[in-house]
Design an enzyme around this catalytic site. Sequence first.
Site, PDB file in Angstrom:
ATOM      1  N   SER A   1       0.806  -1.220   0.000  1.00 35.77           N
ATOM      2  CA  SER A   1       0.000   0.000   0.000  1.00 35.77           C
ATOM      3  C   SER A   1       0.840   1.271   0.000  1.00 35.77           C
ATOM      4  O   SER A   1       0.341   2.349  -0.320  1.00 35.77           O
ATOM      5  CB  SER A   1      -0.953   0.006   1.200  1.00 35.77           C
TER       6      SER A   1
ATOM      7  N   LYS B   1       0.539   4.467   7.140  1.00 42.58           N
ATOM      8  CA  LYS B   1      -0.145   5.306   6.157  1.00 42.58           C
ATOM      9  C   LYS B   1       0.250   6.771   6.344  1.00 42.58           C
ATOM     10  O   LYS B   1       0.827   7.152   7.361  1.00 42.58           O
ATOM     11  CB  LYS B   1      -1.676   5.172   6.302  1.00 42.58           C
TER      12      LYS B   1
END
Length: 208
Positions: A125, A162
Amino acid sequence: MKPLTARQQEVFDLIKAKIDDTGMPPTRAEIARELGFRSANAAEEHLKALARKQVIEIIPGASRGIRILLQDADHHDEELGVPLIGQVAAGEPILAQEHVESHYKVDPGMFKPQADFLLRVNGESMKDIGIMDGDLLAVHKTQDVRDGQVVVARVDDDVTVKRLERKGSMVFLHAENEEFSPIEVDLTSQSLSIEGLAVGVIRSTTWM
C-alpha cells in the site's frame, strides 16, 4: 529478573560476542570448548538457567537455537540493537516483549529523529514512496505527528502504516498506491492511536 551468577554471565557474554562477530549464536559444543566445560550437557544446563531468568530463549531442535531477549540482565537495549516488531497482538503495546522478533545492529542515530523500533512491512500500500512489502520500516515512537507525515497508526486493534490527514473528528489514513482507498476513521465511534513516525526504510534483502 534475578541477577546472573558469574558463570552464567560468562555464558551470556560469549553468546552475545558470537552473535556480534558472526551473526550466529554458538553451539553447545562451542560454549563448552570456549569456557572449559567438560561436556555440551554442562553448557545446556547453563543455557536452561539463562532461559529461566528470561535472558535468552532456547529454540528447540536447532544446534544454534539461542535467541537473546530484549530485556537481558544488566545489558542495555541499545547494546542489542533496534528491536524488530513482528505481529502485534490486539490490545497489547507495540513494544511488548512478545512482539519482538529479533533486534538489528543498526545505529538508531542514523535516522532523524532516531529510530526506536523496526516494523516489518506487510503489503504494497505504500510502494509508491519506496516502502515495499518485506522492508523494515524504522519508526520513532511518538504521538507528536503532523498532517502529511507517514505514521504507524493503530485503528481499533489493527496496526497500519499510512500518510496522516486529520479533518475535525475524521482521520484519513492515505495509502501511497492508487489501488488502495484511504482508511477513514470517525473518532466519535472508533479508536485511533499513533504508535510512531516513519523515519526511514531498511531494504530487507540487505539485512535478512
